[in-house]
Design a protein around this motif. Structure first.
Motif, PDB file in Angstrom:
ATOM      1  N   ILE A 150       0.553   2.714 -15.266  1.00  0.00           N
ATOM      2  CA  ILE A 150       1.165   3.030 -13.978  1.00  0.00           C
ATOM      3  C   ILE A 150       0.063   3.527 -13.042  1.00  0.00           C
ATOM      4  O   ILE A 150      -0.700   4.433 -13.400  1.00  0.00           O
ATOM      5  N   ILE A 151      -0.024   2.895 -11.874  1.00  0.00           N
ATOM      6  CA  ILE A 151      -0.989   3.308 -10.850  1.00  0.00           C
ATOM      7  C   ILE A 151      -0.204   3.893  -9.684  1.00  0.00           C
ATOM      8  O   ILE A 151       0.607   3.203  -9.064  1.00  0.00           O
ATOM      9  N   LYS A 152      -0.435   5.154  -9.381  1.00  0.00           N
ATOM     10  CA  LYS A 152       0.289   5.850  -8.330  1.00  0.00           C
ATOM     11  C   LYS A 152      -0.400   5.665  -6.976  1.00  0.00           C
ATOM     12  O   LYS A 152      -1.627   5.591  -6.890  1.00  0.00           O
ATOM     13  N   ASP A 168      -9.928   9.808 -13.696  1.00  0.00           N
ATOM     14  CA  ASP A 168     -10.645  10.726 -12.815  1.00  0.00           C
ATOM     15  C   ASP A 168      -9.902  10.955 -11.505  1.00  0.00           C
ATOM     16  O   ASP A 168      -9.935  12.046 -10.932  1.00  0.00           O
ATOM     17  N   THR A 169      -9.226   9.907 -11.014  1.00  0.00           N
ATOM     18  CA  THR A 169      -8.518  10.025  -9.740  1.00  0.00           C
ATOM     19  C   THR A 169      -7.158  10.676  -9.895  1.00  0.00           C
ATOM     20  O   THR A 169      -6.541  11.059  -8.903  1.00  0.00           O
ATOM     21  N   GLY A 170      -6.659  10.795 -11.109  1.00  0.00           N
ATOM     22  CA  GLY A 170      -5.327  11.368 -11.320  1.00  0.00           C
ATOM     23  C   GLY A 170      -4.202  10.430 -10.951  1.00  0.00           C
ATOM     24  O   GLY A 170      -3.044  10.852 -10.894  1.00  0.00           O
ATOM     25  N   ARG A 171      -4.503   9.139 -10.728  1.00  0.00           N
ATOM     26  CA  ARG A 171      -3.471   8.180 -10.337  1.00  0.00           C
ATOM     27  C   ARG A 171      -3.138   7.175 -11.434  1.00  0.00           C
ATOM     28  O   ARG A 171      -2.233   6.377 -11.274  1.00  0.00           O
ATOM     29  N   TYR A 172      -3.882   7.186 -12.541  1.00  0.00           N
ATOM     30  CA  TYR A 172      -3.635   6.264 -13.643  1.00  0.00           C
ATOM     31  C   TYR A 172      -2.899   6.994 -14.767  1.00  0.00           C
ATOM     32  O   TYR A 172      -3.332   8.059 -15.219  1.00  0.00           O
ATOM     33  N   PHE A 173      -1.806   6.384 -15.224  1.00  0.00           N
ATOM     34  CA  PHE A 173      -1.034   6.950 -16.323  1.00  0.00           C
ATOM     35  C   PHE A 173      -0.787   5.849 -17.355  1.00  0.00           C
ATOM     36  O   PHE A 173      -0.165   4.828 -17.048  1.00  0.00           O
ATOM     37  N   ILE A 174      -1.297   6.059 -18.590  1.00  0.00           N
ATOM     38  CA  ILE A 174      -1.192   5.080 -19.667  1.00  0.00           C
ATOM     39  C   ILE A 174      -0.253   5.621 -20.738  1.00  0.00           C
ATOM     40  O   ILE A 174      -0.405   6.755 -21.192  1.00  0.00           O
ATOM     41  N   GLU A 206       0.838  -1.195   0.000  1.00  0.00           N
ATOM     42  CA  GLU A 206       0.000   0.000   0.000  1.00  0.00           C
ATOM     43  C   GLU A 206       0.879   1.253   0.000  1.00  0.00           C
ATOM     44  O   GLU A 206       1.869   1.345   0.718  1.00  0.00           O
ATOM     45  N   GLY A 207       0.513   2.206  -0.866  1.00  0.00           N
ATOM     46  CA  GLY A 207       1.279   3.446  -0.969  1.00  0.00           C
ATOM     47  C   GLY A 207       2.344   3.418  -2.046  1.00  0.00           C
ATOM     48  O   GLY A 207       2.847   4.481  -2.431  1.00  0.00           O
ATOM     49  N   GLN A 208       2.710   2.239  -2.551  1.00  0.00           N
ATOM     50  CA  GLN A 208       3.695   2.145  -3.625  1.00  0.00           C
ATOM     51  C   GLN A 208       3.032   2.389  -4.978  1.00  0.00           C
ATOM     52  O   GLN A 208       1.821   2.536  -5.088  1.00  0.00           O
ATOM     53  N   ASP A 209       3.866   2.412  -6.052  1.00  0.00           N
ATOM     54  CA  ASP A 209       3.373   2.531  -7.424  1.00  0.00           C
ATOM     55  C   ASP A 209       3.455   1.166  -8.101  1.00  0.00           C
ATOM     56  O   ASP A 209       4.402   0.408  -7.886  1.00  0.00           O
ATOM     57  N   ALA A 210       2.474   0.867  -8.939  1.00  0.00           N
ATOM     58  CA  ALA A 210       2.453  -0.393  -9.698  1.00  0.00           C
ATOM     59  C   ALA A 210       2.588  -0.102 -11.178  1.00  0.00           C
ATOM     60  O   ALA A 210       2.001   0.860 -11.691  1.00  0.00           O
ATOM     61  N   LEU A 211       3.378  -0.932 -11.875  1.00  0.00           N
ATOM     62  CA  LEU A 211       3.544  -0.835 -13.329  1.00  0.00           C
ATOM     63  C   LEU A 211       3.133  -2.156 -13.959  1.00  0.00           C
ATOM     64  O   LEU A 211       3.682  -3.204 -13.636  1.00  0.00           O
ATOM     65  N   ILE A 212       2.158  -2.102 -14.854  1.00  0.00           N
ATOM     66  CA  ILE A 212       1.673  -3.266 -15.585  1.00  0.00           C
ATOM     67  C   ILE A 212       1.850  -2.987 -17.076  1.00  0.00           C
ATOM     68  O   ILE A 212       1.556  -1.874 -17.530  1.00  0.00           O
ATOM     69  N   TYR A 213       2.327  -3.971 -17.832  1.00  0.00           N
ATOM     70  CA  TYR A 213       2.606  -3.733 -19.245  1.00  0.00           C
ATOM     71  C   TYR A 213       2.059  -4.875 -20.096  1.00  0.00           C
ATOM     72  O   TYR A 213       1.770  -5.971 -19.615  1.00  0.00           O
ATOM     73  N   CYS A 214       1.943  -4.612 -21.404  1.00  0.00           N
ATOM     74  CA  CYS A 214       1.585  -5.622 -22.395  1.00  0.00           C
ATOM     75  C   CYS A 214       2.369  -5.355 -23.677  1.00  0.00           C
ATOM     76  O   CYS A 214       2.579  -4.194 -24.045  1.00  0.00           O
TER      77      CYS A 214
END
Length: 287
Positions: free
Chosen positions: A189-191, A173-179, A139-147
Motif C-alpha cells: 500500500i502506497i499512501k 523511509d518516507t512512511g508511505r509504504y506499508f507491506i 495524485e493524492g490517492q492510495d494505491a494497493l498492489i498485491y501478489c
C-alpha cells in the motif's frame, strides 16, 4: 509394658515391609503400548519430471479397532478420500503441479478413542499466480498492489521499485509504504501518491529454499485535473462547433438572399408594350 510394645512395633514394621514388597513385585504398565503408531511417506519435493506422486499411511499399532480414514490438505478435508478400509490409506496426485504442494495429513478414526494423524509435506518452489499488471490512480490517492503464489513452504516476500533501470528493495523511509505478508499472499500500500516520485514498475519477489519467483506491476499516477478532462473535452467540442457555424454564416454569398433595394437586371417591361398587346387583342376580336 516394655515387652508388650516390642511385638507391636515388630508387627507394624513387618506389615510395612510386606506392603513395599508387594508394590515392588507388581508389574509396571508398558508405556505407549496402547498408543497408535503410523508409518507414512517421507516429505516429497515436486520436480518438473514428476508424473505421479503416491502418499500412503499404514497404521502399525493400535489397541482400538479402526473404523476409517481420510486425507487433509492445508487444514481442509480432501473430498472423496473417506475410506472404511482399516489400517492403511493412500492418496495419489496425478500430473502434479506447484499448486499441489502443501501440508498433507492422513487421519485414522477409531470407535472408542480419539483420531490420530501423520503429516506429509509436499514441497515446491514458489510460483506467482496472481497480480495486477497495471494500476491507475490519481495524485493524492492510495494505491494497493498485491501478489499471490503457490508453493510450499510459504515464501519470504520482498518488494522492489525500478529506479534507473535497476530494481531497488523498498524501505519505509518516507512512511508511505506499508507491506503486509501472509503465507502465499502479499500486498503493498502506497499512501498519498506523488505524481513525480511514485509512478513506475514495482516488483514482488517470493523466495523459499527451493527457488524464487517474481512479477511486476506498472503504477500510473494522474494529475488532479484528470477527472475534469472529459468535461473540458466536451466544452472544447462545443466551442469549435460554434466557431465553425459563425465562420460559415459570415462567408455566405450576399446574392443568395437579394435585398429589396437592389435594381432588377434585364429589360423592363414598359406600359407602351402592354398597350400594343391590348390593341392587337381588340382587332382580333372585331374580325
Amino acid at each position: 509394658m516394655a515387652t508388650a510394645r516390642g511385638p507391636a512395633r515388630l508387627g507394624a514394621a513387618a506389615a510395612v515391609m510386606c506392603a513395599l514388597l508387594a508394590l515392588s513385585l507388581r508389574p509396571e504398565p508398558v508405556r505407549g503400548q496402547s498408543e497408535p503408531k503410523i508409518h507414512s511417506t517421507e516429505e516429497v519435493i515436486l520436480r518438473p519430471s514428476n508424473t505421479e506422486i503416491n502418499l500412503y499411511c499404514n497404521l502399525t499399532l493400535t489397541s482400538s479397532p479402526c473404523n476409517g480414514s481420510y486425507w487433509i490438505k492445508d487444514g481442509e478435508e480432501i473430498t472423496g478420500t473417506r475410506n472404511s478400509a482399516a489400517n492403511s490409506t493412500e492418496y495419489k496426485i496425478l500430473k502434479p503441479r506447484t499448486d499441489n504442494s502443501g501440508e498433507y495429513q492422513c487421519v485414522f478414526t477409531f470407535e472408542s478413542s480419539p483420531p490420530v494423524n501423520a503429516t506429509i509435506d509436499v514441497k515446491a518452489r514458489p510460483e506467482i499466480t496472481g497480480h495486477k499488471k497495471s494500476e491507475n490512480k490519481n495524485e493524492g490517492q492510495d494505491a494497493l498492489i498485491y501478489c499471490k503464489s503457490v508453493g510450499y513452504p510459504y515464501p519470504i516476500w520482498t518488494w522492489h521499485k525500478k529506479v534507473k533501470d535497476e530494481f531497488v528493495e523498498l524501505n519505509n523511509d518516507t512512511g508511505r509504504y506499508f507491506i503486509s505478508n501472509k503465507d502465499n499472499y502479499t500486498e503493498l500500500i502506497i499512501k498519498n501518491l506523488h505524481i513525480e516520485n511514485d509512478p513506475g514498475d514495482y516488483m514482488c519477489n517470493a523466495t523459499n529454499f527451493l527457488g524464487h519467483s517474481y512479477a511486476t506491476t506498472l503504477l500510473r499516477v494522474r494529475s488532479h485535473l484528470a477527472p475534469l478532462w472529459p468535461f473540458l473535452g466536451v466544452v472544447a467540442e462545443i466551442i469549435i462547433l460554434v466557431i465553425i457555424i459563425v465562420v460559415y454564416e459570415k462567408r455566405k454569398r450576399p446574392d443568395e438572399v437579394p435585398d429589396d433595394d437592389e435594381p432588377v437586371s434585364g429589360p423592363m417591361k414598359t406600359n407602351s408594350t402592354n398597350n400594343h398587346k391590348d390593341k392587337n387583342l381588340r382587332q382580333r376580336n372585331t374580325n
